[in-house]
Design a protein around this motif. Structure first.
Motif: not given
Length: 157
Positions: A109-132
């Motif tokens: 539940v915790l992992f899915r919550l953070f993966d779905i909501i994507k608070p910073w810095p997760i959202s930053w990495a999702d948008k700014k880091v390319a490739g694998g």
């Protein structure tokens, strides 16, 4: 609805990137991938902390290749069916977790919550880091945030 390419079943790199096929689920492939990571977690849970860490490092590095190559082959950055990153993110969450299904479910539940909501810095990495690396990094960060929460909960419960 998620449409998995036929190569998932023919190409071993795509098959692994799609979480042993779990990412081909037509509904919630990220959740399906995380669920598919649980039986493998049960196999690695008994490892010592050092070997568990080595396992995480190897699966992260392999994941950069698997996810990057599959994304390149498909011509789609971070296709929803690519869920190897969810496997590794969940396994990070469960690092040094106490045994038992309660902790497996809380970690899920915790992992899915953070993966779905994507608070910073997760959202930053999702948008700014390319490739694998980009495909893997947001889930690694979600796993680390979930790991911190899980470990805090183990101290409270």
């Amino acid at each position: 609805m998620n449409q998995a390419p036929a190569s998932v079943w023919r190409n071993p790199i795509h098959f692994l990137a799609f979480g042993l096929g779990s990412g081909a689920s037509p509904w919630a492939p990220g959740t399906a991938g995380t669920l598919a990571a649980i039986p493998l977690f049960l196999l690695i849970q008994p490892l010592s902390l050092v070997w568990y860490g080595v396992f995480l490092l190897v699966t992260f590095l392999v994941g950069i290749y698997l996810c990057g190559q599959t994304s390149k082959d498909m011509g789609v950055h971070d296709h929803g069916g690519i869920v190897w990153d969810e496997f590794v993110g969940y396994w990070i969450t469960m690092l040094a977790a106490p045994p038992g299904w309660l902790w497996i479910v809380i970690g899920f539940v915790l992992f899915r919550l953070f993966d779905i909501i994507k608070p910073w810095p997760i959202s930053w990495a999702d948008k700014k880091v390319a490739g694998g690396l980009g495909i893997m990094l947001d889930d690694v960060l979600a796993g680390l945030m979930a790991l911190i929460c899980l470990q805090l909960l183990t101290r409270l419960l």
